[in-house]
Design a protein around this motif. Structure first.
Motif, PDB file in Angstrom:
ATOM      1  N   HIS A  53       0.869  -1.169   0.000  1.00 25.56           N
ATOM      2  CA  HIS A  53       0.000   0.000   0.000  1.00 25.56           C
ATOM      3  C   HIS A  53       0.912   1.226   0.000  1.00 25.56           C
ATOM      4  N   VAL A  54       0.302   2.410  -0.101  1.00 27.54           N
ATOM      5  CA  VAL A  54       1.044   3.652   0.128  1.00 27.54           C
ATOM      6  C   VAL A  54       0.304   4.479   1.167  1.00 27.54           C
ATOM      7  N   ARG A  55       1.048   5.413   1.789  1.00 24.18           N
ATOM      8  CA  ARG A  55       0.495   6.280   2.818  1.00 24.18           C
ATOM      9  C   ARG A  55       0.847   7.732   2.530  1.00 24.18           C
ATOM     10  N   ASN A  56       0.039   8.629   3.063  1.00 22.78           N
ATOM     11  CA  ASN A  56       0.358  10.046   2.994  1.00 22.78           C
ATOM     12  C   ASN A  56       1.671  10.272   3.743  1.00 22.78           C
ATOM     13  N   PRO A  57       2.707  10.773   3.073  1.00 25.57           N
ATOM     14  CA  PRO A  57       4.007  10.909   3.747  1.00 25.57           C
ATOM     15  C   PRO A  57       4.000  11.867   4.924  1.00 25.57           C
ATOM     16  N   GLU A  58       3.049  12.783   4.961  1.00 25.35           N
ATOM     17  CA  GLU A  58       2.985  13.758   6.052  1.00 25.35           C
ATOM     18  C   GLU A  58       2.212  13.231   7.262  1.00 25.35           C
ATOM     19  N   THR A  59       1.124  12.514   7.020  1.00 24.17           N
ATOM     20  CA  THR A  59       0.240  12.100   8.114  1.00 24.17           C
ATOM     21  C   THR A  59       0.301  10.608   8.422  1.00 24.17           C
ATOM     22  N   GLY A  60       0.760   9.808   7.472  1.00 23.67           N
ATOM     23  CA  GLY A  60       0.755   8.359   7.641  1.00 23.67           C
ATOM     24  C   GLY A  60      -0.573   7.709   7.317  1.00 23.67           C
ATOM     25  N   ALA A  61      -1.575   8.510   6.941  1.00 19.09           N
ATOM     26  CA  ALA A  61      -2.893   7.955   6.621  1.00 19.09           C
ATOM     27  C   ALA A  61      -2.841   7.206   5.291  1.00 19.09           C
ATOM     28  N   ASN A  65      -2.516   7.735  -4.042  1.00 14.59           N
ATOM     29  CA  ASN A  65      -1.905   8.662  -4.979  1.00 14.59           C
ATOM     30  C   ASN A  65      -0.993   7.914  -5.948  1.00 14.59           C
ATOM     31  N   ILE A  66      -1.201   8.117  -7.238  1.00 12.95           N
ATOM     32  CA  ILE A  66      -0.438   7.379  -8.249  1.00 12.95           C
ATOM     33  C   ILE A  66       1.048   7.675  -8.145  1.00 12.95           C
ATOM     34  N   GLU A  67       1.412   8.919  -7.862  1.00  8.99           N
ATOM     35  CA  GLU A  67       2.836   9.280  -7.789  1.00  8.99           C
ATOM     36  C   GLU A  67       3.533   8.531  -6.651  1.00  8.99           C
ATOM     37  N   LEU A  68       2.829   8.308  -5.557  1.00  7.85           N
ATOM     38  CA  LEU A  68       3.409   7.546  -4.455  1.00  7.85           C
ATOM     39  C   LEU A  68       3.644   6.090  -4.860  1.00  7.85           C
ATOM     40  N   TYR A  69       2.667   5.506  -5.532  1.00 11.46           N
ATOM     41  CA  TYR A  69       2.845   4.130  -6.026  1.00 11.46           C
ATOM     42  C   TYR A  69       4.001   4.059  -7.036  1.00 11.46           C
ATOM     43  N   ARG A  70       4.099   5.073  -7.880  1.00 10.80           N
ATOM     44  CA  ARG A  70       5.164   5.090  -8.880  1.00 10.80           C
ATOM     45  C   ARG A  70       6.534   5.106  -8.217  1.00 10.80           C
ATOM     46  N   GLU A  71       6.685   5.915  -7.177  1.00  7.26           N
ATOM     47  CA  GLU A  71       7.976   5.993  -6.492  1.00  7.26           C
ATOM     48  C   GLU A  71       8.315   4.679  -5.790  1.00  7.26           C
ATOM     49  N   VAL A  72       7.330   4.092  -5.109  1.00  8.05           N
ATOM     50  CA  VAL A  72       7.573   2.804  -4.460  1.00  8.05           C
ATOM     51  C   VAL A  72       7.985   1.751  -5.490  1.00  8.05           C
ATOM     52  N   ALA A 121      -6.139   2.667 -11.511  1.00  9.02           N
ATOM     53  CA  ALA A 121      -5.299   3.578 -12.306  1.00  9.02           C
ATOM     54  C   ALA A 121      -3.816   3.392 -11.993  1.00  9.02           C
ATOM     55  N   HIS A 122      -3.472   3.206 -10.715  1.00  8.43           N
ATOM     56  CA  HIS A 122      -2.063   3.018 -10.354  1.00  8.43           C
ATOM     57  C   HIS A 122      -1.534   1.677 -10.856  1.00  8.43           C
ATOM     58  N   VAL A 123      -2.420   0.696 -10.986  1.00  8.42           N
ATOM     59  CA  VAL A 123      -2.022  -0.601 -11.539  1.00  8.42           C
ATOM     60  C   VAL A 123      -1.688  -0.445 -13.017  1.00  8.42           C
ATOM     61  N   ALA A 124      -2.508   0.305 -13.748  1.00 13.04           N
ATOM     62  CA  ALA A 124      -2.234   0.568 -15.160  1.00 13.04           C
ATOM     63  C   ALA A 124      -0.946   1.361 -15.335  1.00 13.04           C
ATOM     64  N   GLU A 125      -0.655   2.269 -14.394  1.00 14.98           N
ATOM     65  CA  GLU A 125       0.554   3.092 -14.473  1.00 14.98           C
ATOM     66  C   GLU A 125       1.802   2.288 -14.133  1.00 14.98           C
ATOM     67  N   CYS A 126       1.755   1.486 -13.099  1.00 15.77           N
ATOM     68  CA  CYS A 126       2.952   0.811 -12.584  1.00 15.77           C
ATOM     69  C   CYS A 126       3.128  -0.607 -13.117  1.00 15.77           C
ATOM     70  N   LEU A 127       2.033  -1.239 -13.552  1.00 17.64           N
ATOM     71  CA  LEU A 127       2.060  -2.612 -14.064  1.00 17.64           C
ATOM     72  C   LEU A 127       2.840  -3.564 -13.150  1.00 17.64           C
ATOM     73  N   PRO A 128       2.386  -3.734 -11.924  1.00 15.26           N
ATOM     74  CA  PRO A 128       3.002  -4.746 -11.055  1.00 15.26           C
ATOM     75  C   PRO A 128       2.714  -6.137 -11.612  1.00 15.26           C
ATOM     76  N   GLU A 129       3.409  -7.120 -11.113  1.00 12.60           N
ATOM     77  CA  GLU A 129       3.140  -8.491 -11.559  1.00 12.60           C
ATOM     78  C   GLU A 129       1.817  -9.001 -11.001  1.00 12.60           C
TER      79      GLU A 129
END
Length: 300
Positions: A53-61, A65-72, A121-129
């Motif tokens: 998963h991803v979390r808000n970097p400021e709050t941890g919630a 966000n697609i950009e967070l998934y992309r970076e991970v 949408a993040h799956v289409a962007e990142c194409l994980p296995e």
């Protein structure tokens, strides 16, 4: 009932989850860098698959966000260790009703409802296995929160995942979810080989007692690959139960924060404990290359 132990086991590490665990342990990763580093450490400890998963970097919630998934994704793929990437697609189905006397309007604090295309949408962007597909709607934990996944939503999400060439990991929280998963396969929306995760002990799905667990296992078709886990205090015992029942193993800070009573764990430590259990039972840990071959995954 004959023993059908799995002798070639892969471990999935569920790295961070979306639950309210950040304030309970400093080991729960929050930022994309922390999530990726924790996933990489888990892979080095023996996990063949990392579920992120991803979390808000400021709050941890929890976030989607697609950009967070992309970076991970980029950080894990550029690491010096091989691992199968599994991204959640469970976000965007969160419904919190107002209260017991006035359910509408819904409570905006915690409600996050999105359409199928937005949810993947993040799956289409990142194409994980692999990506997860929570295969049903259920009352989840306390209060007025409902995890919503309607049949129409699940059909469309499964169709999009399969079209992208990403293997859905069906998340089954109760026997009815297994029933609908079989329907998705019958309709051709999920293709062989089918992968399923049995999610035990999560209020208010299937409890994690062994009778209920084996009822779930006995409803999994013989040609499907399954893993299983429980949460909290029973999480450390479930690797043994899963392997004895013929399945694979999931551990990680999404499900359990402790390596023992009062001992906060890292993801790598939880994987190491699972490795010890599995190898102590006489089974072999298989790696990402063998998992890709078994599940016909496309490495990216």
């Amino acid at each position: 009932m004959p023993l059908n132990m799995n002798r070639d086991v892969f471990i999935t590490c569920a790295v961070t989850g979306a639950g309210d665990t950040v304030g309970k342990s400093s080991h729960v990763p929050i930022t994309p860098k922390q999530i990726a580093e924790s996933a990489i450490d888990a892979a080095k400890a023996g996990a063949a698959v990392v579920h992120c998963h991803v979390r808000n970097p400021e709050t941890g919630a929890a976030a989607r966000n697609i950009e967070l998934y992309r970076e991970v994704t980029d950080r894990i793929r550029s690491a010096d260790v091989d691992v199968v990437l599994n991204l959640t697609a469970g976000m965007g189905g969160d419904l919190v009703f107002g209260n017991v006397e006035a359910p509408f309007p819904v409570n905006p604090n915690g409600t996050d409802m999105a359409g199928a295309t937005e949810r993947v949408a993040h799956v289409a962007e990142c194409l994980p296995e692999i990506c997860t597909l929570d295969c049903g709607t259920m009352n989840f934990s306390l209060g007025d929160y409902v995890m919503t996944n309607t049949p129409s939503m699940l059909r469309e999400m499964a169709r999009q995942m399969t079209a992208l060439g990403v293997r859905p990991e069906i998340e089954a929280f109760d026997t009815g979810h297994l029933w609908f998963a079989k329907q998705l396969v019958e309709e051709g929306l999920i293709e062989d080989p089918v992968l399923i995760q049995l999610c035990m002990g999560i209020p208010w799905g299937a409890p994690d007692d062994l009778n209920t667990f084996m009822a779930m296992v006995n409803n999994v078709p013989k040609n499907w690959t399954f893993s299983a886990f429980s949460i909290g205090r029973n999480a450390l015992a479930y690797p043994a139960a899963a392997v004895l029942a013929g399945g694979n193993v999931r551990v990680g800070l999404e499900d359990n924060l402790y390596a023992g009573k009062g001992m906060l764990a890292t993801n790598a430590q939880l994987v190491e404990k699972a490795v010890g259990v599995i190898e102590g039972m006489g089974a072999k840990i298989i790696g990402p290359a063998e998992v890709r071959e078994k599940l016909k995954l496309t490495k990216r």
